[in-house]
Structure formats: C-alpha cells, structure tokens
Design an enzyme around this catalytic site. Sequence first.
Site, PDB file in Angstrom:
ATOM      1  N   ASP A  36     -35.815  51.340 -21.768  1.00  0.00           N
ATOM      2  CA  ASP A  36     -35.304  50.739 -20.524  1.00  0.00           C
ATOM      3  C   ASP A  36     -36.422  50.115 -19.680  1.00  0.00           C
ATOM      4  O   ASP A  36     -36.188  49.682 -18.552  1.00  0.00           O
ATOM      5  CB  ASP A  36     -34.548  51.790 -19.702  1.00  0.00           C
ATOM      6  CG  ASP A  36     -35.416  52.988 -19.359  1.00  0.00           C
ATOM      7  OD1 ASP A  36     -36.643  52.938 -19.621  1.00  0.00           O
ATOM      8  OD2 ASP A  36     -34.882  53.971 -18.825  1.00  0.00           O
ATOM      9  N   GLN A  95     -54.567  38.534   0.864  1.00  0.00           N
ATOM     10  CA  GLN A  95     -53.502  38.561   1.877  1.00  0.00           C
ATOM     11  C   GLN A  95     -53.817  39.730   2.815  1.00  0.00           C
ATOM     12  O   GLN A  95     -53.153  40.772   2.804  1.00  0.00           O
ATOM     13  CB  GLN A  95     -52.142  38.725   1.187  1.00  0.00           C
ATOM     14  CG  GLN A  95     -50.929  38.642   2.103  1.00  0.00           C
ATOM     15  CD  GLN A  95     -50.572  37.238   2.541  1.00  0.00           C
ATOM     16  OE1 GLN A  95     -50.934  36.272   1.896  1.00  0.00           O
ATOM     17  NE2 GLN A  95     -49.871  37.119   3.653  1.00  0.00           N
ATOM     18  N   HIS A 127     -63.421  40.581  -2.632  1.00  0.00           N
ATOM     19  CA  HIS A 127     -63.339  39.367  -1.820  1.00  0.00           C
ATOM     20  C   HIS A 127     -63.125  39.739  -0.342  1.00  0.00           C
ATOM     21  O   HIS A 127     -62.025  39.595   0.196  1.00  0.00           O
ATOM     22  CB  HIS A 127     -62.230  38.469  -2.332  1.00  0.00           C
ATOM     23  CG  HIS A 127     -62.288  37.101  -1.762  1.00  0.00           C
ATOM     24  ND1 HIS A 127     -63.271  36.199  -2.102  1.00  0.00           N
ATOM     25  CD2 HIS A 127     -61.522  36.487  -0.844  1.00  0.00           C
ATOM     26  CE1 HIS A 127     -63.091  35.087  -1.425  1.00  0.00           C
ATOM     27  NE2 HIS A 127     -62.036  35.228  -0.651  1.00  0.00           N
ATOM     28  N   ASP A 168     -68.949  26.653  -1.125  1.00  0.00           N
ATOM     29  CA  ASP A 168     -68.388  26.671   0.228  1.00  0.00           C
ATOM     30  C   ASP A 168     -69.285  27.520   1.135  1.00  0.00           C
ATOM     31  O   ASP A 168     -70.192  28.207   0.648  1.00  0.00           O
ATOM     32  CB  ASP A 168     -66.939  27.191   0.234  1.00  0.00           C
ATOM     33  CG  ASP A 168     -66.809  28.533  -0.455  1.00  0.00           C
ATOM     34  OD1 ASP A 168     -67.798  29.281  -0.511  1.00  0.00           O
ATOM     35  OD2 ASP A 168     -65.700  28.828  -0.951  1.00  0.00           O
ATOM     36  N   LYS A 191     -66.197  23.480   2.123  1.00  0.00           N
ATOM     37  CA  LYS A 191     -64.876  23.380   1.492  1.00  0.00           C
ATOM     38  C   LYS A 191     -63.778  23.427   2.541  1.00  0.00           C
ATOM     39  O   LYS A 191     -63.853  24.209   3.492  1.00  0.00           O
ATOM     40  CB  LYS A 191     -64.706  24.555   0.519  1.00  0.00           C
ATOM     41  CG  LYS A 191     -63.334  24.666  -0.105  1.00  0.00           C
ATOM     42  CD  LYS A 191     -63.317  25.672  -1.253  1.00  0.00           C
ATOM     43  CE  LYS A 191     -63.078  27.081  -0.770  1.00  0.00           C
ATOM     44  NZ  LYS A 191     -63.050  28.067  -1.866  1.00  0.00           N
ATOM     45  N   ASP A 218     -70.298  31.297  -7.770  1.00  0.00           N
ATOM     46  CA  ASP A 218     -69.195  31.718  -6.894  1.00  0.00           C
ATOM     47  C   ASP A 218     -68.773  33.128  -7.271  1.00  0.00           C
ATOM     48  O   ASP A 218     -69.086  33.596  -8.372  1.00  0.00           O
ATOM     49  CB  ASP A 218     -68.019  30.746  -7.010  1.00  0.00           C
ATOM     50  CG  ASP A 218     -67.175  30.710  -5.720  1.00  0.00           C
ATOM     51  OD1 ASP A 218     -67.452  31.511  -4.799  1.00  0.00           O
ATOM     52  OD2 ASP A 218     -66.252  29.888  -5.639  1.00  0.00           O
TER      53      ASP A 218
HETATM   54  C1  R5P Z   1     -63.459  31.448  -1.676  1.00  0.00           C
HETATM   55  O1  R5P Z   1     -63.074  31.866  -0.697  1.00  0.00           O
HETATM   56  C2  R5P Z   1     -63.929  32.167  -2.880  1.00  0.00           C
HETATM   57  O2  R5P Z   1     -65.279  32.489  -2.775  1.00  0.00           O
HETATM   58  C3  R5P Z   1     -63.698  31.313  -4.113  1.00  0.00           C
HETATM   59  O3  R5P Z   1     -64.364  30.094  -3.940  1.00  0.00           O
HETATM   60  C4  R5P Z   1     -62.244  31.055  -4.288  1.00  0.00           C
HETATM   61  O4  R5P Z   1     -61.529  32.260  -4.248  1.00  0.00           O
HETATM   62  C5  R5P Z   1     -61.986  30.348  -5.591  1.00  0.00           C
HETATM   63  O5  R5P Z   1     -60.620  30.097  -5.692  1.00  0.00           O
HETATM   64  P1  R5P Z   1     -60.054  28.953  -6.611  1.00  0.00           P
HETATM   65  O6  R5P Z   1     -60.645  29.139  -7.974  1.00  0.00           O
HETATM   66  O7  R5P Z   1     -58.561  29.200  -6.601  1.00  0.00           O
HETATM   67  O8  R5P Z   1     -60.412  27.648  -6.002  1.00  0.00           O
END
Ligand code: R5P
Length: 293
Positions: A36, A95, A127, A168, A191, A218
Amino acid sequence: MERLILPLPGNEAFATRLAALCRAELGGLETRRFPDGESYVRLHGDPRGRVVDVVCTLAHPDPGFLSLIFAADAARDLGAVEVNLVAPYLAYMRQDKRFQPGESVSSLSFARLISSTFDRLTTVDPHLHRHPALSALYTIPTSTLHAAPYLADWIAANVPSPLVIGPDEESEQWAGSIAARIGAPHAVLRKVRHGDRQVDVEAPDLSRWLDRTPVVVDDIASSGRTLVAAAAKLAGMKPAQCVVVHALFAEDAWAQVSRCFERVVSTDSVRHPSNRIEIGPLLADALLRNLRD
Ligand code: R5P
C-alpha cells in the site's frame, strides 16, 4: 565504544568512506515499501550503548523522509545513546520566511521535525540566507562545516593561474576565502533573480584578468541558471571552469551548465557525475572531535 554508521539508501558509498575515516562500524538499513506504499525499515547492526550516525544527504528529501525518521527512532528504541543526523547537504533552507500570505515556512517546520527526532545535526555549507546560523531554526546542537578549503585546494592543484569568481554578492564569502587561501585574485558578479529559473547577472570590468582562467564557485547548483548567466558574462576570457559544493542539478540543469564551462566539478555531498572533491574527511573530523557551532 565504536560508533555505528547507518546509511539511508543512496548514501552507502559516502557512508563507507566515512566509516573508514572514523574507524566506525558500518551498519545497514533495509528499506522497502509495503504493497500500500507505506515504508518498511529494518536496521542491521547493534546500536545498544553506542553513538549512531545516520547518514543521509537531503538533496531529494521528500520520498525517503519517513524512512529517515523510522531509522532514527529504531536506533534509539534499540538502545543508542545518541542518534545523529549526518546530512552532507541540508534541504529546506530557502523557504525561511512567508513571502506570500498563507505560505508554509518549510525551513522551520523541517527543522522542528529533525530536531524532535535527532540529538545532533552535522552538515556542510547550509544555505543560510536570512538566518545567521542553524540555531535560529534548529533546537538541537549543530555542526556547520565549510567546504571552501577543499574547493580552494582542488583549484590550486588543477587550474593554473585562476581568477576566482562568485556569481552573486552572497557568494563573496566563498570566493573571497577561496582566493585568499590560494593567493589568487577574485571578482564578484551581481545577480538579480526574477523567478526560480529567471536570473540576470551583471559583471564588473574583468578585462585586466584576460590572462587568467575564470573559475566560478558557488554553494549550490540547483536550476543551474545562476551558473549559466555567470558563464555568459565571461565571454572573451579563457575557457571558464566551475566548482560547486552541492551538485543538485535539478531537471535540465546539468545539460545547461556543462555546455557553458570547460569543466564543472563538485564535492561528493550529493552524488553526481561531476563529483571530484571528497569531503568525507571534513565530516569525519567534525564527528571525531565532536565539533559544535
Ligand atoms: C544563491 O543564493 C545561491 O548561492 C546559489 O547561487 C543559488 O541557489 C543557485 O540556484 P540556481 O542553480 O537555481 O540558480
């Protein structure tokens, strides 16, 4: 007493390396679905009187989440003195506020669920955006580890004369510390995100670095659109390379990103063909030294 390491499905290779580094016993978790659709979990290994590290990177957290909770509860029921979550990648960090009326703040809900199940969380480069530390979300002790030195050492060993580039302003922290560690210059782009997959990037004048190899760094490659937009700003320079911590590469991201760079590499926090940088030693050191934020 020797610690017991238990990998959720898909984490076996990482957990095997971690167990060897920690001189821990590698146990096993058997999981399947009842007809299930409910989750079945059986633990192999004896947690009695031991510290148990449940290893589960959380790149795709939803399908296996109940198995994760059931595994931790089973370890505790069976006598573990401490049940830790080792999540090389930690999900649900974006979020972290209610942007629109009625939205769930999933960062908080997820943190509450993890905090009510585990004694401690060890993770790499979560993050953290609007919150300064995991303690703003999690009520259990946490260890927040940083992969930047591993990225830096890989760049130093593999890229001659690099220019480290953050895509960014948020990435200034990675780009700056990586560049400082290897004695290279760095630059940061700007960015503007218009949506999940709509990203614009502006670059400063990079013309004095034409003799260097641009390396975009990144923390996460998710939709990959940040990296694609950054690569577009490097036209005219030497072929660019890219190094990320968490290789999520959702949907078509890998196809999009890999064609924009000469080489794309990542740490093994999330299993992916781009993995070249092992961060097991970072986690093993934190577990053995009982590091806490
Ligand atoms: C930004 O805030 C993070 O450091 C990354 O640059 C971001 O999460 C990358 O997201 P994506 O691959 O969706 O552009």
